[in-house]
Design a protein around this motif. Sequence first.
Motif, mmCIF file in Angstrom:
data_model
loop_
_atom_site.group_PDB
_atom_site.id
_atom_site.type_symbol
_atom_site.label_atom_id
_atom_site.label_comp_id
_atom_site.label_asym_id
_atom_site.label_seq_id
_atom_site.Cartn_x
_atom_site.Cartn_y
_atom_site.Cartn_z
ATOM 1 N N THR A 9 0.872 -1.049 0.046
ATOM 2 C CA THR A 9 -0.203 -0.021 0.069
ATOM 3 C C THR A 9 0.911 1.181 -0.119
ATOM 4 O O THR A 9 1.993 1.197 0.388
ATOM 5 N N SER A 96 -5.393 -0.512 -7.231
ATOM 6 C CA SER A 96 -6.448 -0.520 -6.557
ATOM 7 C C SER A 96 -6.395 0.646 -5.298
ATOM 8 O O SER A 96 -5.237 1.073 -4.869
ATOM 9 N N GLU A 97 -7.678 1.202 -5.071
ATOM 10 C CA GLU A 97 -7.929 2.245 -4.004
ATOM 11 C C GLU A 97 -7.972 1.550 -2.860
ATOM 12 O O GLU A 97 -8.349 0.356 -2.633
ATOM 13 N N THR A 98 -7.395 2.215 -1.634
ATOM 14 C CA THR A 98 -7.508 1.633 -0.286
ATOM 15 C C THR A 98 -8.727 2.088 0.501
ATOM 16 O O THR A 98 -9.086 1.707 1.345
ATOM 17 N N ASN A 100 -8.909 5.075 1.638
ATOM 18 C CA ASN A 100 -8.559 6.199 2.353
ATOM 19 C C ASN A 100 -7.467 7.396 1.775
ATOM 20 O O ASN A 100 -7.018 8.137 2.034
ATOM 21 N N SER A 103 -3.514 3.987 -2.029
ATOM 22 C CA SER A 103 -3.493 2.972 -3.260
ATOM 23 C C SER A 103 -2.724 1.560 -2.814
ATOM 24 O O SER A 103 -2.000 1.779 -1.903
ATOM 25 N N MET A 104 -3.306 0.725 -3.592
ATOM 26 C CA MET A 104 -2.544 -0.745 -3.398
ATOM 27 C C MET A 104 -1.978 -1.070 -4.657
ATOM 28 O O MET A 104 -2.769 -1.153 -5.741
#
Length: 139
Positions: A9, A96-98, A100, A103-104
């Motif tokens: 992340t 992908s979005e985390t 918050n 990103s990941m």
Amino acid sequence: MQRIEIIQTFPFSVDKLFDFLSDHHNLERIFVPAKIKRIKDGSDSVNGVGSTRWMKLPLAPAFHETVTEVEQNKLIRYTISKGSPLKNHQGVMHFSETGNGGSMLHYTIEFEGKLPLVGPIVKAALDQGIRRGLKKLKL
């Protein structure tokens, strides 16, 4: 078959992470101490599908990697297209979005060595180097 799998992340957005990692010239910061140059522009953008980078690692022959698939802010897939002591190579970066604002990255690389012991040696060096480079990433 050798497989490297990295899930990490980051505190910055998916679009910033994708933009950085999709630019061939930025990859030298991740694949230290590799030398990397884009030698062919992609069909839809300079770093898009069909774009090819020349890579040179210490004590290894230079080789080419070609981007085979791109989905903006979601996916980059590439393969070795020329040279290298590896075969059946594929690299895939999933973004992908985390939730918050971060990103990941889910990054996998699969390959086989053309000669015995090449695969495990390359895997160990690549895995450690990429992890170290990604941990130091600041955007």
